[in-house]
Design a protein around this motif. Structure first.
Motif, PDB file in Angstrom:
ATOM      1  N   ARG A  18       0.831  -1.204   0.000  1.00  0.00           N
ATOM      2  CA  ARG A  18       0.000   0.000   0.000  1.00  0.00           C
ATOM      3  C   ARG A  18       0.870   1.261   0.000  1.00  0.00           C
ATOM      4  N   PHE A  19       1.980   1.226   0.734  1.00  0.00           N
ATOM      5  CA  PHE A  19       2.907   2.358   0.752  1.00  0.00           C
ATOM      6  C   PHE A  19       3.482   2.583  -0.643  1.00  0.00           C
ATOM      7  N   GLY A  20       3.863   1.504  -1.320  1.00  0.00           N
ATOM      8  CA  GLY A  20       4.376   1.617  -2.682  1.00  0.00           C
ATOM      9  C   GLY A  20       3.357   2.219  -3.625  1.00  0.00           C
ATOM     10  N   GLN A  21       2.098   1.832  -3.468  1.00  0.00           N
ATOM     11  CA  GLN A  21       1.033   2.398  -4.294  1.00  0.00           C
ATOM     12  C   GLN A  21       0.887   3.895  -4.046  1.00  0.00           C
ATOM     13  N   SER A  22       1.027   4.298  -2.800  1.00  0.00           N
ATOM     14  CA  SER A  22       0.955   5.731  -2.467  1.00  0.00           C
ATOM     15  C   SER A  22       2.083   6.506  -3.128  1.00  0.00           C
ATOM     16  N   LEU A  23       3.282   5.926  -3.146  1.00  0.00           N
ATOM     17  CA  LEU A  23       4.420   6.598  -3.776  1.00  0.00           C
ATOM     18  C   LEU A  23       4.198   6.763  -5.280  1.00  0.00           C
ATOM     19  N   VAL A  24       3.596   5.759  -5.910  1.00  0.00           N
ATOM     20  CA  VAL A  24       3.319   5.829  -7.349  1.00  0.00           C
ATOM     21  C   VAL A  24       2.188   6.812  -7.628  1.00  0.00           C
ATOM     22  N   ARG A  25       1.152   6.769  -6.819  1.00  0.00           N
ATOM     23  CA  ARG A  25      -0.054   7.575  -7.030  1.00  0.00           C
ATOM     24  C   ARG A  25       0.180   9.068  -6.770  1.00  0.00           C
ATOM     25  N   THR A  26       1.114   9.393  -5.871  1.00  0.00           N
ATOM     26  CA  THR A  26       1.308  10.783  -5.447  1.00  0.00           C
ATOM     27  C   THR A  26       2.679  11.292  -5.883  1.00  0.00           C
ATOM     28  N   PRO A  27       2.735  11.989  -7.009  1.00  0.00           N
ATOM     29  CA  PRO A  27       4.019  12.524  -7.471  1.00  0.00           C
ATOM     30  C   PRO A  27       4.654  13.432  -6.415  1.00  0.00           C
ATOM     31  N   GLY A  28       5.928  13.267  -6.223  1.00  0.00           N
ATOM     32  CA  GLY A  28       6.650  14.114  -5.279  1.00  0.00           C
ATOM     33  C   GLY A  28       6.611  13.634  -3.842  1.00  0.00           C
ATOM     34  N   LEU A  29       5.818  12.605  -3.536  1.00  0.00           N
ATOM     35  CA  LEU A  29       5.720  12.138  -2.148  1.00  0.00           C
ATOM     36  C   LEU A  29       7.061  11.638  -1.633  1.00  0.00           C
ATOM     37  N   SER A  30       7.748  10.877  -2.441  1.00  0.00           N
ATOM     38  CA  SER A  30       9.047  10.349  -2.021  1.00  0.00           C
ATOM     39  C   SER A  30      10.013  11.479  -1.672  1.00  0.00           C
ATOM     40  N   GLU A  31      10.032  12.530  -2.497  1.00  0.00           N
ATOM     41  CA  GLU A  31      10.934  13.655  -2.235  1.00  0.00           C
ATOM     42  C   GLU A  31      10.549  14.410  -0.971  1.00  0.00           C
ATOM     43  N   ARG A  32       9.240  14.449  -0.654  1.00  0.00           N
ATOM     44  CA  ARG A  32       8.799  15.126   0.575  1.00  0.00           C
ATOM     45  C   ARG A  32       9.147  14.317   1.823  1.00  0.00           C
ATOM     46  N   LEU A  33       9.102  12.993   1.704  1.00  0.00           N
ATOM     47  CA  LEU A  33       9.305  12.135   2.876  1.00  0.00           C
ATOM     48  C   LEU A  33      10.765  11.807   3.152  1.00  0.00           C
ATOM     49  N   PHE A  34      11.555  11.637   2.088  1.00  0.00           N
ATOM     50  CA  PHE A  34      12.894  11.065   2.247  1.00  0.00           C
ATOM     51  C   PHE A  34      14.000  11.990   1.772  1.00  0.00           C
ATOM     52  N   THR A  35      15.129  11.913   2.458  1.00  0.00           N
ATOM     53  CA  THR A  35      16.328  12.611   2.010  1.00  0.00           C
ATOM     54  C   THR A  35      16.828  11.900   0.750  1.00  0.00           C
ATOM     55  N   PRO A  36      17.686  12.551  -0.045  1.00  0.00           N
ATOM     56  CA  PRO A  36      18.213  11.883  -1.243  1.00  0.00           C
ATOM     57  C   PRO A  36      18.880  10.535  -0.941  1.00  0.00           C
ATOM     58  N   ALA A  37      19.604  10.441   0.157  1.00  0.00           N
ATOM     59  CA  ALA A  37      20.258   9.168   0.508  1.00  0.00           C
ATOM     60  C   ALA A  37      19.227   8.090   0.833  1.00  0.00           C
ATOM     61  N   GLU A  38      18.185   8.450   1.565  1.00  0.00           N
ATOM     62  CA  GLU A  38      17.138   7.483   1.898  1.00  0.00           C
ATOM     63  C   GLU A  38      16.378   7.037   0.657  1.00  0.00           C
ATOM     64  N   ALA A  39      16.101   7.963  -0.255  1.00  0.00           N
ATOM     65  CA  ALA A  39      15.262   7.697  -1.428  1.00  0.00           C
ATOM     66  C   ALA A  39      15.860   6.647  -2.357  1.00  0.00           C
ATOM     67  N   LYS A  40      17.141   6.349  -2.225  1.00  0.00           N
ATOM     68  CA  LYS A  40      17.801   5.354  -3.074  1.00  0.00           C
ATOM     69  C   LYS A  40      17.495   3.917  -2.648  1.00  0.00           C
ATOM     70  N   ARG A  41      16.858   3.744  -1.515  1.00  0.00           N
ATOM     71  CA  ARG A  41      16.614   2.404  -0.961  1.00  0.00           C
ATOM     72  C   ARG A  41      15.473   1.693  -1.690  1.00  0.00           C
ATOM     73  N   GLN A  42      15.407   0.372  -1.481  1.00  0.00           N
ATOM     74  CA  GLN A  42      14.312  -0.433  -2.024  1.00  0.00           C
ATOM     75  C   GLN A  42      13.039  -0.143  -1.240  1.00  0.00           C
ATOM     76  N   LEU A  43      11.903  -0.538  -1.824  1.00  0.00           N
ATOM     77  CA  LEU A  43      10.598  -0.215  -1.256  1.00  0.00           C
ATOM     78  C   LEU A  43      10.438  -0.667   0.196  1.00  0.00           C
ATOM     79  N   ALA A  44      10.822  -1.880   0.540  1.00  0.00           N
ATOM     80  CA  ALA A  44      10.659  -2.362   1.920  1.00  0.00           C
ATOM     81  C   ALA A  44      11.459  -1.497   2.895  1.00  0.00           C
ATOM     82  N   SER A  45      12.660  -1.091   2.491  1.00  0.00           N
ATOM     83  CA  SER A  45      13.476  -0.218   3.344  1.00  0.00           C
ATOM     84  C   SER A  45      12.871   1.175   3.448  1.00  0.00           C
ATOM     85  N   LEU A  46      12.296   1.666   2.358  1.00  0.00           N
ATOM     86  CA  LEU A  46      11.623   2.965   2.412  1.00  0.00           C
ATOM     87  C   LEU A  46      10.440   2.914   3.375  1.00  0.00           C
ATOM     88  N   ALA A  47       9.664   1.847   3.300  1.00  0.00           N
ATOM     89  CA  ALA A  47       8.514   1.712   4.197  1.00  0.00           C
ATOM     90  C   ALA A  47       8.973   1.664   5.648  1.00  0.00           C
TER      91      ALA A  47
END
Length: 116
Positions: free
Chosen positions: A14-43
Motif C-alpha cells: 500500500r505504501f508503494g502504491q501511495s508513492l506511485v499515485r502521489t508525485p513528489g511524495l518520495s521527495e517530501r518524505l525522504f532525504t536523497p540518501a534514503e530515497a535510493k533504498r528499495q521499497l521495503a526499506s523505504l517503508a
C-alpha cells in the motif's frame, strides 16, 4: 530515563502504491540518501519517522527530512535528528535515540525509544 517510545507499522504494498499515485511524495518524505533504498526499506524508514514523531508527542511542526535513517557498516540502523525534530528532542531532554527496524510478510515496522 525513558522520555518517549514510538512504534509504527506500514503495509509495504500500500505504501508503494501511495508513492506511485502521489508525485513528489518520495521527495517530501525522504532525504536523497534514503530515497535510493528499495521499497521495503523505504517503508521501514517511513515507519521510523512516524515512530519518532509519536515518541516526541506528535507535534504538528516536524519536517520529514529532519529525521534521517541511515545504517552503520554493520547494518545497524541509526536515526539522525536535526532541525525541527532535534529542537523538540532537546526541549524534552533527549540524549539518546534507539531505533529498531524490521520488514517481513509485507509489513515494515519501526520502534523508537528516546532516553534522557
Amino acid at each position: 530515563m525513558i522520555i518517549g517510545v514510538g512504534i509504527d507499522v506500514v503495509d509495504i504494498e500500500r505504501f508503494g502504491q501511495s508513492l506511485v499515485r502521489t508525485p513528489g511524495l518520495s521527495e517530501r518524505l525522504f532525504t536523497p540518501a534514503e530515497a535510493k533504498r528499495q521499497l521495503a526499506s523505504l517503508a521501514a524508514r517511513f515507519a521510523a519517522k512516524e515512530a519518532v514523531a509519536k515518541a516526541l508527542g506528535a507535534p504538528g511542526n516536524l519536517h520529514w527530512h529532519d529525521a534521517e535513517v541511515f545504517s552503520e557498516p554493520s547494518g545497524r540502523p541509526l536515526l539522525e535528528l536535526r532541525g525541527t525534530v532535534r529542537a523538540r528532542a532537546d526541549e524534552l531532554g533527549v540524549r539518546s535515540v534507539h531505533l529498531s527496524l524490521s520488514h517481513d510478510a509485507g509489513i515494515a515496522s519501526a520502534i523508537v525509544v528516546l532516553e534522557g
